[in-house]
Design a protein around this motif. Structure first.
Motif, PDB file in Angstrom:
ATOM      1  N   SER A   1      11.363  60.738  49.190  1.00 19.43           N
ATOM      2  CA  SER A   1      10.085  60.746  48.473  1.00 19.43           C
ATOM      3  C   SER A   1      10.272  61.343  47.091  1.00 19.43           C
ATOM      4  O   SER A   1      11.130  62.214  46.887  1.00 19.43           O
ATOM      5  CB  SER A   1       9.047  61.553  49.252  1.00 19.43           C
ATOM      6  OG  SER A   1       7.850  61.699  48.492  1.00 19.43           O
ATOM      7  N   GLU A   2       9.470  60.852  46.141  1.00 20.39           N
ATOM      8  CA  GLU A   2       9.499  61.414  44.794  1.00 20.39           C
ATOM      9  C   GLU A   2       8.941  62.836  44.777  1.00 20.39           C
ATOM     10  O   GLU A   2       9.205  63.603  43.852  1.00 20.39           O
ATOM     11  CB  GLU A   2       8.675  60.543  43.836  1.00 20.39           C
ATOM     12  CG  GLU A   2       9.185  59.115  43.694  1.00 20.39           C
ATOM     13  CD  GLU A   2      10.488  59.018  42.920  1.00 20.39           C
ATOM     14  OE1 GLU A   2      10.979  60.060  42.433  1.00 20.39           O
ATOM     15  OE2 GLU A   2      11.031  57.906  42.807  1.00 20.39           O
ATOM     16  N   TYR A   3       8.177  63.193  45.792  1.00 15.45           N
ATOM     17  CA  TYR A   3       7.628  64.547  45.899  1.00 15.45           C
ATOM     18  C   TYR A   3       8.606  65.437  46.642  1.00 15.45           C
ATOM     19  O   TYR A   3       9.220  65.021  47.629  1.00 15.45           O
ATOM     20  CB  TYR A   3       6.290  64.543  46.643  1.00 15.45           C
ATOM     21  CG  TYR A   3       5.253  63.620  46.052  1.00 15.45           C
ATOM     22  CD1 TYR A   3       4.700  63.868  44.802  1.00 15.45           C
ATOM     23  CD2 TYR A   3       4.843  62.493  46.747  1.00 15.45           C
ATOM     24  CE1 TYR A   3       3.750  63.016  44.255  1.00 15.45           C
ATOM     25  CE2 TYR A   3       3.892  61.629  46.215  1.00 15.45           C
ATOM     26  CZ  TYR A   3       3.358  61.899  44.959  1.00 15.45           C
ATOM     27  OH  TYR A   3       2.423  61.040  44.425  1.00 15.45           O
TER      28      TYR A   3
ATOM     29  N   CYS B   1      -3.557  55.029  45.850  1.00 14.50           N
ATOM     30  CA  CYS B   1      -2.192  54.645  46.211  1.00 14.50           C
ATOM     31  C   CYS B   1      -2.180  54.084  47.634  1.00 14.50           C
ATOM     32  O   CYS B   1      -3.153  54.214  48.382  1.00 14.50           O
ATOM     33  CB  CYS B   1      -1.239  55.845  46.112  1.00 14.50           C
ATOM     34  SG  CYS B   1      -1.664  57.199  47.235  1.00 14.50           S
TER      35      CYS B   1
ATOM     36  N   ALA C   1       5.467  56.305  46.537  1.00 11.00           N
ATOM     37  CA  ALA C   1       6.446  57.270  46.028  1.00 11.00           C
ATOM     38  C   ALA C   1       7.698  57.328  46.899  1.00 11.00           C
ATOM     39  O   ALA C   1       8.612  58.114  46.631  1.00 11.00           O
ATOM     40  CB  ALA C   1       5.818  58.657  45.940  1.00 11.00           C
TER      41      ALA C   1
END
Length: 304
Positions: free
Chosen positions: A71-73, A118, A148
């Motif tokens: 994940s981008e997070y 999203c 993401a």
């Protein structure tokens, strides 16, 4: 006494005649005395032969590596924080576990709907009342943001030319294939490997390990035969070539091989070997020499 002697002489004469008869039988029909089990093991030649023709068609050259969903997070999820909300004017319009699209309304505040923005799934909804403030609370909505998510993998830097952007890739998970592609190439090489990112084609959770099958080359008119028709001797590959499917004669032929691949035919998986040289399209080969009971032949075949 004479009677006993006559009987003894008669028995000995009959025994002699039997031995003479067995001697003639052994002389003219020795196979009668050969152990049947040994005969089948060493000399049996009446084995059914299996024939096939060299096939031609499109062959995909693939490379298989592992990847993992990321994940981008940093936490793997994102959280929508609503502070000091008037609980009487707030209404959550989705539940934990719901899958939402960008335009789906997530909650309503002061009679105005708010979308999630999203493709996501609601992981948790937490509400905290503010001390000393009536009807006031903080609300935390945790979302798994699928937009993401991506698949992280590493490819050999020396083979970078084979992994062009948008190269066909199959994401294989739980016996299901999904189509994907590389959209990002990293720039820090570590242990001769280069990081890449691929689009996530299915709803998978961060940390999920998947198999990536890259199609690095496609041979339009490649030659191939079932694996069982190919054998190895002293590190070299061979087949037995014959005139047609009725031929009892065959010729041991050296070949060069490429990749192996599996095709499903009538719910059965068949493994094939790509042949680069040694035979031509449509020629007949036979697996007779790999299935004969002759112990001498089996000792010479390393793949048996």
């Amino acid at each position: 006494m004479n009677a006993v002697r006559r009987i003894t002489e008669l028995i000995l004469s009959l025994a002699f005649l039997v031995l003479v008869a067995l001697g003639f039988l052994y002389l003219f029909a020795p196979k009668t005395f050969v152990n049947s089990k040994s005969d089948i093991t060493d000399n049996e030649q009446h084995i059914s032969r299996t024939y096939t023709q060299v096939s031609s068609g499109e062959i995909e050259h693939t490379t298989k590596i592992q990847g993992v969903v990321c994940s981008e997070y940093d936490s793997g999820t994102k959280t929508i924080e609503l502070n000091g909300i008037n609980s009487k004017q707030f209404e959550i319009l989705a539940a934990v576990g719901d899958r939402l699209s960008p335009n789906d309304v997530l909650y309503s505040y002061k009679k105005k709907g708010r979308t999630c923005g999203c493709n996501c799934q609601i992981i948790s909804i937490r509400r905290e009342k503010l001390n000393g403030e009536k009807n006031k609370e903080n609300i935390f909505i945790e979302l798994l943001d699928y937009d993401a998510l991506y698949i992280s993998a590493s490819i050999p830097v020396k083979e970078i030319d084979q992994y062009k952007k948008n190269i066909p890739v199959k994401i294989r998970y739980n016996n299901t294939d999904y189509e994907s592609s590389i959209y990002y190439f990293g720039y820090n090489v570590e242990n001769e490997m280069l990081p890449v990112k691929l689009k996530l084609p299915a709803d998978l959770y961060p940390g999920t390990v998947v198999s990536l099958v890259f199609t690095t080359n496609v041979v339009k008119s490649g030659l191939y035969v079932p694996e069982k028709f190919v054998f190895v001797e002293d590190g070299e590959y061979y087949v037995y070539k014959c005139k047609d499917q009725q031929s009892n004669e065959s010729e041991k032929t050296k070949i060069k091989v490429g990749i192996s691949f599996v095709e499903t035919e009538d719910d059965d998986s068949v493994k094939y070997i790509e042949i680069l040289s040694g035979v031509s399209d449509g020629e007949w080969i036979v697996s007779e020499h790999m299935t004969l009971s002759s112990s001498k032949l089996k000792e010479n075949l390393k793949n048996e």
